[in-house]
Design an enzyme around this catalytic site. Structure first.
Site, PDB file in Angstrom:
ATOM      1  N   ASP A 188       0.832  -1.201   0.000  1.00  0.00           N
ATOM      2  CA  ASP A 188       0.000   0.000   0.000  1.00  0.00           C
ATOM      3  C   ASP A 188       0.879   1.268   0.000  1.00  0.00           C
ATOM      4  O   ASP A 188       1.850   1.347   0.758  1.00  0.00           O
ATOM      5  CB  ASP A 188      -0.870  -0.037   1.272  1.00  0.00           C
ATOM      6  CG  ASP A 188      -1.965   0.995   1.280  1.00  0.00           C
ATOM      7  OD1 ASP A 188      -2.822   0.937   0.382  1.00  0.00           O
ATOM      8  OD2 ASP A 188      -1.974   1.850   2.182  1.00  0.00           O
ATOM      9  N   GLU A 211       2.027  -0.119  -4.971  1.00  0.00           N
ATOM     10  CA  GLU A 211       1.067   0.903  -5.401  1.00  0.00           C
ATOM     11  C   GLU A 211       1.774   2.247  -5.300  1.00  0.00           C
ATOM     12  O   GLU A 211       1.916   2.795  -4.211  1.00  0.00           O
ATOM     13  CB  GLU A 211      -0.159   0.886  -4.472  1.00  0.00           C
ATOM     14  CG  GLU A 211      -1.219   1.887  -4.880  1.00  0.00           C
ATOM     15  CD  GLU A 211      -2.046   2.447  -3.724  1.00  0.00           C
ATOM     16  OE1 GLU A 211      -3.184   2.857  -3.965  1.00  0.00           O
ATOM     17  OE2 GLU A 211      -1.548   2.501  -2.577  1.00  0.00           O
TER      18      GLU A 211
HETATM   19  C1  GLC Z   1      -4.187   3.031  -0.684  1.00  0.00           C
HETATM   20  C2  GLC Z   1      -5.442   2.185  -0.568  1.00  0.00           C
HETATM   21  C3  GLC Z   1      -6.577   3.063  -0.128  1.00  0.00           C
HETATM   22  C4  GLC Z   1      -6.243   3.656   1.218  1.00  0.00           C
HETATM   23  C5  GLC Z   1      -4.898   4.384   1.186  1.00  0.00           C
HETATM   24  C6  GLC Z   1      -4.391   4.652   2.572  1.00  0.00           C
HETATM   25  O1  GLC Z   1      -4.275   3.974  -1.684  1.00  0.00           O
HETATM   26  O2  GLC Z   1      -5.691   1.551  -1.793  1.00  0.00           O
HETATM   27  O3  GLC Z   1      -7.793   2.366  -0.055  1.00  0.00           O
HETATM   28  O4  GLC Z   1      -7.245   4.559   1.602  1.00  0.00           O
HETATM   29  O5  GLC Z   1      -3.910   3.613   0.556  1.00  0.00           O
HETATM   30  O6  GLC Z   1      -3.987   3.472   3.171  1.00  0.00           O
END
Ligand code: GLC
Length: 570
Positions: free
Chosen positions: A218, A280
């Protein structure tokens, strides 16, 4: 049939030669809270996932990615983790997690779990101790605490903003502030602190030992902040990603973050087989995105450009070419994403008039996006056959296989996404893609989601039309198209040792189409025109058409408007 000469000659090592099962895999994302509820409390759970493994096996997916199921106050749907080595009782038990891993493996499905290293929950033991400890204490240096500015420390330390709205600094009441890049219940960890690094290596080891096959990281581009004193303001704090491709932003995509992942890769490679990891990382600069995928780092990275692309031939073609080029240069597999739990569903997104930003959907003045539902459904199916017809890792978000649209009907009082409150009721947020799935047409059981009929977000009545069990019996349904495509993909799209594809002759594709030929001999042709069909030569055999409805049967030689076809030469 004429095929233009290959524009890419590079090939990359593939699943068959390396045991890297993920390279051409279909990964199905499960948002556990909204997938299937076995215990009747109105929130999905791990037992619910176990109960649907047969559905996933029939769908043909190679892996499931589980969004967080850890103990959490759910201030951000579980991305606020209070304990990284346990299962939230609402989602089940550790024994059920073990059972899920074992049953999934028996069904030939790998398990990827979500790791949230940028921040913890404010209920995490570390943060609770930090709040009670003195400024400068070891407890506080696990997080990012700073003294405020101004005579009485009444101003936040910098202009940094939270991704969910407002300042990224929360006052503690003693002149000090803590950093939270997301909700205030999600304090950021200090990755300059070796104790934080050690802790996460230990957490990863824990889950490796549990037998998971990989990790989704994440906010992987956010960990390494520039915390040198005095902290710097950001040039444009409203931009939630770096403005320059040089690693100079104090919050995002700093070069130092890569050290962390080199350490993680060493750990992943100690396992047999090595663990998969996908990051991500939101940055507008593709070459920097793909740095996370280097072989001595995570090895794979989400590329969100397909999910962002508007429905237009040139944009799709450009996106596909660019993603492939960067992935191949980085020695990784391309990743293809049409949706996830953070963005409006593709089966609505593609129906907005061009120029509309569906994500920036403003509700304060009552404005809602204008959507053409029939066009959206058609295009979503065509986009799915583009994605599944491409070598690389394809990510399918739960419900996407059903052609499920976004739920725009949620009322303000029903919204749970912290974006709604933090954004001062400007953006409705992400709940519309998180409404629990319809499995049957039975309203009494929350459309098969929960025997008790409860559902943590209300489901609209029209969900019944998308129910998985109804689609299962309909040969032309979206679900059956996905099943056929994933099945065909196994032998026709996975490329063996050579992932090079050849672009189809532009003469064949007309003004609004583009396509490619795979080493298997299968061809994929997408027609973006809303009015004109394309005609294929008579010697081809159609394998699959995204518009295999009454008007367009799969045996014809037509590529109908707004459709994608898969075919071979006889
Ligand atoms: C990422 C997740 C999202 C979350 C954010 C903070 O972007 O996909 O759902 O709110 O991180 O953890």
């Amino acid at each position: 049939m004429s095929v233009s000469s290959p524009v890419e000659t590079t090939s990359f090592v593939t699943a068959e030669s390396t045991g890297d099962w993920w390279r051409d895999a279909v990964v199905y994302q499960i948002y556990p809270r909204s997938f299937a509820d076995a215990n009747g409390d109105g929130e999905g759970d791990l037992a619910g996932v176990i109960g649907k493994l047969d559905y996933l096996r029939k769908l043909g997916v190679d892996a499931i990615w589980l969004s967080p199921f850890y103990p959490s106050p759910l201030a951000d749907g579980g991305y606020d983790v209070a304990d990284y080595r346990a299962v939230d009782p609402r989602f089940g038990t550790m024994a059920q997690f073990d059972e899920l891993v074992a049953h999934a493996h028996d069904a030939g499905i790998n398990i990827i779990i979500d790791i949230v290293p940028n921040h913890t929950s404010d209920q995490h033991e570390w943060f609770q101790k930090a709040l009670q400890a003195a400024p400068g204490s070891p407890e506080r240096t696990r997080y990012v605490f700073q003294r405020g500015k101004g005579e009485h420390a009444e101003l936040p330390p910098t202009n940094w903003l939270s991704n969910f709205g407002g300042s990224a600094w929360q006052p503690c009441g003693d002149g000090w502030y803590y950093l939270h890049t997301f909700a205030k219940e999600q304090p950021d960890l200090n990755w300059d602190n070796p104790e934080v690094r050690e802790e996460f290596l230990d957490i990863l080891r824990f889950w490796c030992d549990k037998g998971v096959d990989g990790f989704r990281i994440d906010v992987s581009h956010g960990l390494a902040k520039d915390l040198r004193e005095p902290l710097r303001d950001r040039p444009d704090p409203t931009k939630m990603y770096p403005q320059a491709a040089d690693g100079s932003d104090p919050m995002w995509d700093r070069d130092a973050v890569h050290d962390i992942y080199r350490g993680w890769r060493e750990l992943f490679n100690e396992c047999q087989p090595a663990k998969y990891a996908v990051g991500e990382s939101w940055t507008p600069f593709s070459d920097r995105v793909f740095q996370y995928a280097r072989q001595d780092e995570l090895g794979a990275i989400f590329d969100f450009s397909l999910e962002k692309a508007v429905w237009n031939r040139d944009e799709y073609r450009h996106t596909v070419e660019r993603t492939r080029r960067y992935a191949i240069e980085a020695g990784t597999a391309p990743t293809w994403v049409l949706g996830n739990h953070d963005v409006p569903r593709i089966a609505s997104r593609l129906g907005v008039p061009s120029g509309t930003d569906i994500e920036a959907w403003v509700t304060s003045d009552g404005t809602e996006p204008v959507i053409d539902p029939a066009a959206a459904a058609r295009r979503a199916r065509a986009a799915a056959l583009i994605m599944l017809g491409l070598p690389g890792t394809a990510f399918v978000y739960q419900g996407e296989e059903l052609g499920l649209p976004e739920d725009f009907d949620l009322r303000p009082e029903e919204l749970q996404d912290p974006i709604w409150e933090r954004g001062r009721h400007t953006f409705k947020g992400r709940d519309g893609c998180r409404v629990p799935l319809p499995w049957t047409g039975d309203r009494e059981t929350a459309y098969g989601f929960s025997g008790s009929g409860k559902s943590w977000l209300p489901q609209p009545a029209w969900f019944a039309d998308y129910a998985a069990c109804l689609q299962s019996d309909d040969v032309n349904s979206s679900l059956n198209m996905y099943r056929k495509a994933i099945d065909l993909r196994r032998c026709m799209v996975r490329c063996g040792d050579d992932a090079a594809l050849e672009w189809l002759d532009p003469d064949l594709c007309g003004d609004d189409g583009f396509g490619w030929k795979l080493p298997s001999g299968m061809m994929v042709l997408a027609n973006f025109s809303a009015v004109h069909a394309l005609t294929l030569p008579s010697e081809v055999k159609m394998l699959l058409c995204s518009r295999a409805d009454d008007d367009h049967n799969a045996d014809s030689h037509q590529v109908p408007p707004e459709s994608t076809v898969w075919y071979i030469c006889r």
